[in-house]
Design a protein around this motif. Structure first.
Motif, PDB file in Angstrom:
ATOM      1  N   ARG A  47      59.442  11.320  46.959  1.00 55.31           N
ATOM      2  CA  ARG A  47      60.641  11.319  46.336  1.00 55.31           C
ATOM      3  C   ARG A  47      61.674  12.722  46.719  1.00 55.31           C
ATOM      4  O   ARG A  47      62.679  12.425  47.104  1.00 55.31           O
ATOM      5  N   GLN A  48      60.873  13.759  46.404  1.00 52.61           N
ATOM      6  CA  GLN A  48      61.858  15.090  46.669  1.00 52.61           C
ATOM      7  C   GLN A  48      62.036  15.389  47.990  1.00 52.61           C
ATOM      8  O   GLN A  48      63.316  15.773  48.556  1.00 52.61           O
ATOM      9  N   ILE A  49      61.138  15.179  48.873  1.00 51.30           N
ATOM     10  CA  ILE A  49      61.338  15.368  50.461  1.00 51.30           C
ATOM     11  C   ILE A  49      62.332  14.527  51.064  1.00 51.30           C
ATOM     12  O   ILE A  49      63.457  14.946  51.680  1.00 51.30           O
ATOM     13  N   GLY A  50      62.154  13.234  50.561  1.00 53.66           N
ATOM     14  CA  GLY A  50      62.920  12.266  50.959  1.00 53.66           C
ATOM     15  C   GLY A  50      64.448  12.386  50.463  1.00 53.66           C
ATOM     16  O   GLY A  50      65.431  12.191  51.592  1.00 53.66           O
ATOM     17  N   GLN A  51      64.742  12.516  49.292  1.00 50.07           N
ATOM     18  CA  GLN A  51      66.083  12.958  48.785  1.00 50.07           C
ATOM     19  C   GLN A  51      66.582  14.086  49.380  1.00 50.07           C
ATOM     20  O   GLN A  51      67.902  14.113  49.622  1.00 50.07           O
ATOM     21  N   HIS A  52      65.775  15.108  49.756  1.00 52.70           N
ATOM     22  CA  HIS A  52      66.187  16.369  50.159  1.00 52.70           C
ATOM     23  C   HIS A  52      66.704  15.973  51.640  1.00 52.70           C
ATOM     24  O   HIS A  52      67.756  16.306  52.045  1.00 52.70           O
ATOM     25  N   ALA A  53      65.996  15.020  52.425  1.00 45.83           N
ATOM     26  CA  ALA A  53      66.232  14.570  53.828  1.00 45.83           C
ATOM     27  C   ALA A  53      67.641  13.888  53.964  1.00 45.83           C
ATOM     28  O   ALA A  53      68.501  14.257  54.706  1.00 45.83           O
ATOM     29  N   HIS A  54      67.868  13.010  52.706  1.00 47.03           N
ATOM     30  CA  HIS A  54      69.075  12.125  52.723  1.00 47.03           C
ATOM     31  C   HIS A  54      70.108  13.071  52.434  1.00 47.03           C
ATOM     32  O   HIS A  54      71.194  13.049  52.978  1.00 47.03           O
ATOM     33  N   LEU A  91      66.488  15.751  59.975  1.00 43.92           N
ATOM     34  CA  LEU A  91      65.091  15.195  60.516  1.00 43.92           C
ATOM     35  C   LEU A  91      63.820  15.830  60.575  1.00 43.92           C
ATOM     36  O   LEU A  91      62.627  15.495  60.367  1.00 43.92           O
ATOM     37  N   TYR A  92      63.922  17.173  60.334  1.00 42.77           N
ATOM     38  CA  TYR A  92      62.304  18.208  59.956  1.00 42.77           C
ATOM     39  C   TYR A  92      61.933  17.457  58.838  1.00 42.77           C
ATOM     40  O   TYR A  92      60.896  17.119  58.480  1.00 42.77           O
ATOM     41  N   LEU A  93      63.020  17.410  57.650  1.00 45.66           N
ATOM     42  CA  LEU A  93      62.349  16.830  56.468  1.00 45.66           C
ATOM     43  C   LEU A  93      61.829  15.298  56.532  1.00 45.66           C
ATOM     44  O   LEU A  93      61.109  14.770  55.808  1.00 45.66           O
ATOM     45  N   TYR A  94      62.634  14.415  57.267  1.00 47.39           N
ATOM     46  CA  TYR A  94      62.097  13.220  57.385  1.00 47.39           C
ATOM     47  C   TYR A  94      60.545  12.898  58.033  1.00 47.39           C
ATOM     48  O   TYR A  94      59.767  12.374  57.548  1.00 47.39           O
ATOM     49  N   CYS A  95      60.500  13.815  59.049  1.00 52.87           N
ATOM     50  CA  CYS A  95      59.359  14.147  59.748  1.00 52.87           C
ATOM     51  C   CYS A  95      58.218  14.284  58.686  1.00 52.87           C
ATOM     52  O   CYS A  95      57.083  13.816  58.597  1.00 52.87           O
ATOM     53  N   ALA A  96      58.450  15.420  57.785  1.00 58.38           N
ATOM     54  CA  ALA A  96      57.437  15.955  56.667  1.00 58.38           C
ATOM     55  C   ALA A  96      57.187  15.085  56.062  1.00 58.38           C
ATOM     56  O   ALA A  96      56.023  14.668  55.477  1.00 58.38           O
ATOM     57  N   GLU A 109      66.260   2.755  54.254  1.00 56.66           N
ATOM     58  CA  GLU A 109      66.632   1.416  53.193  1.00 56.66           C
ATOM     59  C   GLU A 109      66.814   1.743  51.780  1.00 56.66           C
ATOM     60  O   GLU A 109      67.639   1.325  51.142  1.00 56.66           O
ATOM     61  N   MET A 110      66.058   2.597  51.404  1.00 48.81           N
ATOM     62  CA  MET A 110      65.879   3.134  49.921  1.00 48.81           C
ATOM     63  C   MET A 110      67.206   3.892  49.580  1.00 48.81           C
ATOM     64  O   MET A 110      67.737   3.721  48.408  1.00 48.81           O
ATOM     65  N   LEU A 111      67.750   4.558  50.614  1.00 52.39           N
ATOM     66  CA  LEU A 111      68.861   5.276  50.195  1.00 52.39           C
ATOM     67  C   LEU A 111      70.166   4.121  49.981  1.00 52.39           C
ATOM     68  O   LEU A 111      70.805   4.255  49.287  1.00 52.39           O
ATOM     69  N   LEU A 112      69.882   3.432  51.013  1.00 49.44           N
ATOM     70  CA  LEU A 112      71.108   2.511  51.323  1.00 49.44           C
ATOM     71  C   LEU A 112      71.270   1.413  50.118  1.00 49.44           C
ATOM     72  O   LEU A 112      72.269   1.044  49.474  1.00 49.44           O
ATOM     73  N   ASP A 113      70.083   1.134  49.451  1.00 49.60           N
ATOM     74  CA  ASP A 113      70.098   0.291  48.202  1.00 49.60           C
ATOM     75  C   ASP A 113      69.803   0.893  46.970  1.00 49.60           C
ATOM     76  O   ASP A 113      69.960   0.110  45.870  1.00 49.60           O
ATOM     77  N   GLY A 114      70.114   2.121  47.096  1.00 51.82           N
ATOM     78  CA  GLY A 114      70.012   3.062  45.668  1.00 51.82           C
ATOM     79  C   GLY A 114      68.702   3.393  45.062  1.00 51.82           C
ATOM     80  O   GLY A 114      68.927   3.901  44.114  1.00 51.82           O
ATOM     81  N   ARG A 115      67.927   3.037  45.481  1.00 49.16           N
ATOM     82  CA  ARG A 115      66.633   3.401  45.013  1.00 49.16           C
ATOM     83  C   ARG A 115      66.085   4.789  45.216  1.00 49.16           C
ATOM     84  O   ARG A 115      65.324   5.437  44.628  1.00 49.16           O
ATOM     85  N   MET A 116      66.846   5.558  46.391  1.00 50.56           N
ATOM     86  CA  MET A 116      66.581   7.011  46.393  1.00 50.56           C
ATOM     87  C   MET A 116      67.815   7.646  46.267  1.00 50.56           C
ATOM     88  O   MET A 116      68.873   6.981  46.664  1.00 50.56           O
ATOM     89  N   LYS A 117      67.899   8.877  45.879  1.00 48.63           N
ATOM     90  CA  LYS A 117      68.979   9.655  45.578  1.00 48.63           C
ATOM     91  C   LYS A 117      69.348  10.581  46.774  1.00 48.63           C
ATOM     92  O   LYS A 117      68.409  10.697  47.692  1.00 48.63           O
ATOM     93  N   TYR A 118      70.580  11.181  46.746  1.00 49.83           N
ATOM     94  CA  TYR A 118      70.825  12.455  47.495  1.00 49.83           C
ATOM     95  C   TYR A 118      71.751  13.375  46.503  1.00 49.83           C
ATOM     96  O   TYR A 118      72.097  13.061  45.533  1.00 49.83           O
ATOM     97  N   SER A 119      71.827  14.564  47.182  1.00 53.52           N
ATOM     98  CA  SER A 119      72.527  15.384  45.901  1.00 53.52           C
ATOM     99  C   SER A 119      73.878  15.340  45.622  1.00 53.52           C
ATOM    100  O   SER A 119      74.824  14.861  46.516  1.00 53.52           O
ATOM    101  N   SER A 120      73.935  15.278  44.253  1.00 52.51           N
ATOM    102  CA  SER A 120      75.189  15.098  43.758  1.00 52.51           C
ATOM    103  C   SER A 120      76.304  15.875  44.429  1.00 52.51           C
ATOM    104  O   SER A 120      77.457  15.129  44.428  1.00 52.51           O
TER     105      SER A 120
END
Ligand code: FAQ
Length: 325
Positions: A47-54, A91-96, A109-120
């Motif tokens: 959750r955290q690394i994915g949101q950070h990457a997004h 890219l580094y973060l997606y790899c991590a 997909e989770m970013l695009l359908d709203g299941r994952m966030k990105y910074s406000s």
């Protein structure tokens, strides 16, 4: 794949393994991808690394908006390089995150359908060139404040990605501050633009650290696992303490009537951001949420043929190798 991994881990979480895992964390050991880890630890990291990457990827959009309108060739080259750096960070973060068993496609997909966030913060518009100064100075400044401690986070691939990211972010922060310095030394209009950018970005920058500690759902467990090294409020305070003197140096006024140095605590007292605005923004109702997701959706759709071509190429290569064997 990810759901399967989480399920299989959940069945093996006996108290002894959990205690041994916590002991490793407490001893300051790094956890590596093939090590056993609790399902919740894996899930929180994804959750955290994915949101950070997004955030890094979506974060290219507000500044990308100004590349063609930068006032000089030098500023344009700098901004272009900065936006490219952010793509690299993503890219580094997606790899991590991928080392935890989730694919980049799944995260997208989770970013695009709203299941994952990105910074406000990236849901606010960049209206003038001064915003390029404010974003570098305040947004990258807040990002560094949060990310420097993450270089010591317990998950090895995340901690190592942070080392390089922090070096680049600190360069970005200085670049933004330099833009602000030029603006405040310029004409009255330019100084006014700099002040206006600070006015608009100050509270959204404070929101980057997350809700106040009493409303932070994940902090306690994430800190016990050393996924987070500080609470949201601790980092927000540190940011205010370091940034206010920089604003004074620029001759700009922080748009907070409650801002006051507190001799007793040795810190600034400051006003809380409008938390109802924050929760609206992270629910998808900020000024630019729809535009940002539409841009990412378009990039995903436009890139489909590239992904398909690469898969087809890999398949051909595999078949050729098999035939030769
Ligand atoms: N925006 O329980 P907590 C950058 C969510 S990189 C949106 O306190 P946590 C570089 C949170 O996910 C900026 N959502 O959560 C750059 C949770 O919801 P969930 C990104 C937020 O995770 C510069 C809920 O609220 N940096 O800027 C935000 O323990 C210039 C409850 O919150 C990172 O991602 C928010 N601001 O603490 C790029 C750093 N805050 O998931 C381009 C790593 C909270 O349960 C241009 N992340 N939420 O649905 C972290 O350190 C943490 O995840 C926090 C949040 C501190 C952001």
């Amino acid at each position: 794949m990810y759901a399967h991994m989480v399920k299989s881990e959940a069945t093996s979480e006996d108290p002894e393994m959990l205690a041994a895992f916590q002991a490793r964390i407490d001893a300051g050991e790094k956890i590596e991808p093939k090590d056993w880890m609790p399902a919740g630890y894996r899930k929180t990291l994804i959750r955290q690394i994915g949101q950070h990457a997004h955030s890094e990827i979506v974060g290219q959009l507000p500044e990308g908006n100004w590349i063609t309108r930068a006032p000089t060739l030098e500023r344009k080259a700098n901004l272009l390089a900065k936006v490219q750096d952010e793509a690299g960070h993503g890219l580094y973060l997606y790899c991590a995150a991928e080392t935890l068993g989730v694919s980049r496609d799944e995260m997208t997909e989770m970013l695009l359908d709203g299941r994952m966030k990105y910074s406000s913060i990236f849901n606010y518009p960049t209206l003038t060139w001064a915003d390029m100064g404010a974003v570098g100075w305040l947004v990258d400044g807040a990002a560094i404040m949060n990310q420097v401690p993450l270089q010591r986070t317990s998950y090895g691939p995340y901690a190592r990605a942070m080392v390089r990211i922090c070096k680049e972010e600190s360069f970005h922060q200085r670049q933004g501050f330099h833009v602000m310095m030029s603006m405040v030394k310029g004409t009255e209009d330019q100084k006014r633009m700099a002040q206006d950018a600070l006015n608009r970005f100050w509270f959204p920058a404070l929101m980057m650290f997350g809700p106040s500690d009493k409303d932070s759902v994940h902090s306690r467990q994430s800190m016990a696992w050393k996924i987070k090294m500080n609470t949201n409020d601790e980092l927000r305070q540190k940011f205010v303490d370091e940034t206010v003197p920089q604003a004074e140096y620029l001759g700009l006024t922080v748009p907070d009537k409650k801002l006051k140095w507190n001799e007793e605590t040795g810190h600034y007292d400051f006003a809380e951001p409008d938390w109802s605005e924050f929760f609206e923004v992270i629910k998808g109702n900020g000024p630019c949420n729809k535009e940002r997701i539409a841009a990412r959706q378009k990039a995903w759709d436009d890139g489909a043929w590239v992904r398909e071509a690469m898969m087809a190429h890999a398949e051909k290569k595999r078949a050729r190798k098999l035939a030769a064997e």
